[in-house]
Design an enzyme around this catalytic site. Structure first.
Site, PDB file in Angstrom:
ATOM      1  CG  ASP A 148       7.544  -6.028   0.691  1.00 43.52           C
ATOM      2  OD1 ASP A 148       7.003  -5.507  -0.308  1.00 43.52           O
ATOM      3  OD2 ASP A 148       7.488  -7.250   0.912  1.00 43.52           O
ATOM      4  CG  ASP A 173      -4.905  -5.355  11.525  1.00 37.89           C
ATOM      5  OD1 ASP A 173      -4.887  -4.766  12.621  1.00 37.89           O
ATOM      6  OD2 ASP A 173      -4.366  -4.898  10.501  1.00 37.89           O
TER       7      ASP A 173
END
Length: 489
Positions: free
Chosen positions: A244, A96
């Site tokens: 996560d 990105d």
């Protein structure tokens, strides 16, 4: 009839409630330490590649990147050298980036493609969902049955897959987490403290939770997932900034087992600036509270989960409330001292001293014993700086905790990496990744002045025995100010 309740009494009650919360956290650390010491002679180790010798499943390795000009090349090179059949290995570079990292990635990916490595660069026109969005986008086209993930500052060894994949011979295993190693623990006192903090997180917490069948988390990197575990848990989501931790709990609630391998170590780079470290810790603090708000009700209301597992999960998800409690203790210390100015030594010995020892000394003992057992002599010296640094950082992290209590998602602040090994210097372009810190200088300067008030009060009353303890607070804020100012140059 209601009893009079003045402001001094109110703040004293708040002070001791916060101190009591920290004492409970200290008891939890003590429990961890005792569990670890009784089992440490049989460490968690990786199994041999037996049943997988004939069958090598297809694996996708995901490398999420965002403006990582200093470390992108070495990460791609390390991933390309993973020991696995080339026709069963796919590497996705989820880039990105908006700076020259793009050109670095293109160059290394083209090089490894010529070497026969399946390395694909995937880009988005936006950063929606940040890291979670990038991982989800990559998985939508991934061909692997298993998904390994490495952040930009990690360097997996060639045998990583050979040592982690055998754990999936148990069809109930959904994720395998490796231990983090540190390439630059000796770079400065700041990286030394970080290694001291993170070492027991893996060496004690993950080991104990894994052995006892408790929930523990994928750490966002240096691990590998069974793809169906991610999908059955609902996939990657960006409604917290710790995607996560969120996915880890959803997957385990869905029935998947996690495995932690203490002897599989993946070297990584610790943040070398205070601004980067603070930003990382703020994201973890904010995201853990967001995850607790989202997941904890499901855990507590689940009729089939054991009570002990529920309690441990609550402690795990709410652990960062300690920063908020520590800040409350700091802010209420002065009014509590004023209100209790006439207290006698007997009451101090009976109540104050045991509470203080549980809230602080037990936690220091936790890190001290780990450093001694692991023969990390340098860590013992760093231990002296740990409480001072924690005091100085607590208010900024408490603000992140408060934000996590009232918000969902948010900007994913990347932690700058500079490719630093050992005591090596920062690259000349490191200033391009500088993060704002002036606001924290002002905040901590205010707190230095405020926390000098109880010091002055004790000095005027010749209470010399209290001075070393009271001086920890202005010293902590001063240390953080000096580090921030040094990095502004």
């Amino acid at each position: 009839m209601f009893m009079a309740f003045d402001s001094g009494q109110f703040w004293t009650v708040i002070h001791f409630l916060a101190l009591g919360g920290l004492a409970l956290y200290g008891l939890h650390r003590l429990w961890f330490l005792l569990c670890w010491l009784t089992k440490r002679r049989s460490p968690v180790t990786s199994p041999y590649l037996r049943t997988w010798a004939m069958r090598r499943p297809r694996i996708t390795v995901q490398l999420p990147l965002y403006n990582e000009r200093f470390v992108a090349a070495r990460l791609l090179d390390a991933a390309a050298k993973l020991d696995w059949p080339k026709d069963k290995l796919e590497i996705q570079v989820l880039d990105d980036s908006t700076d020259d990292t793009r050109e670095i990635v293109e160059g290394r990916a083209a090089h490894w493609a010529r070497e026969g490595i399946c390395m694909k660069v995937l880009r988005r026109e936006h950063r929606h969902g940040f890291k979670a969005g990038a991982l989800a986008m990559g998985m939508s086209t991934a061909s692997g049955e298993y998904i390994a993930i490495f952040d930009a500052d990690f360097l997996p060894s060639p045998n990583f897959l050979l040592r982690t994949m055998p754990s999936f011979s148990d069809p109930r295993v959904g994720m395998v987490q490796a231990r983090w190693g540190f390439l630059n623990a000796n770079h400065s006192w700041l990286t030394g403290i970080q290694s001291l903090l993170l070492g027991p997180h893996f060496g004690i917490e993950h080991q104990v939770r894994f052995r006892r069948g408790l929930f523990f988390n994928f750490n966002g990197t240096a691990g590998i997932w069974r793809r169906t575990a991610i999908e059955s848990a609902g996939g990657w989501r960006a409604d917290t900034v710790t995607e996560d931790l969120d996915l880890s709990y959803r997957a385990q609630l869905a029935g998947w087992r996690f495995v932690y391998l203490d002897d599989v170590v993946v070297p990584s780079e610790l943040p070398v600036t205070l601004a980067a470290f603070r930003s990382q810790q703020q994201r973890w603090a904010k995201g853990s509270v967001q995850t607790a708000r989202k997941i904890l009700p499901c855990i507590l209301l689940d009729r089939f989960l054991p009570l002990g597992l529920k309690i441990e999960a609550a402690v795990h998800l709410l652990a960062n409330l300690g920063w908020l409690l520590g800040t409350i203790v700091t802010l209420t210390l002065y009014p509590a001292i004023i209100f209790r100015v006439g207290i006698g030594p007997y009451q101090l010995l009976r109540f104050d001293v045991p509470l203080f020892l549980l809230a602080s000394s037990v936690v220091l003992l936790y890190f001290y014993v780990y450093a001694i057992v692991q023969k990390q002599g340098g860590s013992v010296a760093r231990l002296l700086l740990l409480p001072i640094c924690a005091i100085g950082l607590a208010p900024s992290l408490a603000l992140a905790v408060l934000e996590g209590m009232v918000s969902e998602g948010g900007d994913f602040e990347r932690t700058p990496k500079f490719g630093v090994h050992g005591r090596g210097p920062l690259p000349s372009l490191a200033f391009l990744y500088r993060q704002p810190s002036l606001i924290y200088v002002v905040l901590n300067a205010t707190l230095v002045v405020y926390t000098l008030l109880p010091v002055l009060f004790a000095w005027q009353r010749s209470t010399w025995i209290a001075l070393p303890f009271l001086m920890l607070f202005p010293l902590g804020f001063s240390l953080v100010i000096l580090k921030d100012l040094a990095e502004l140059k």
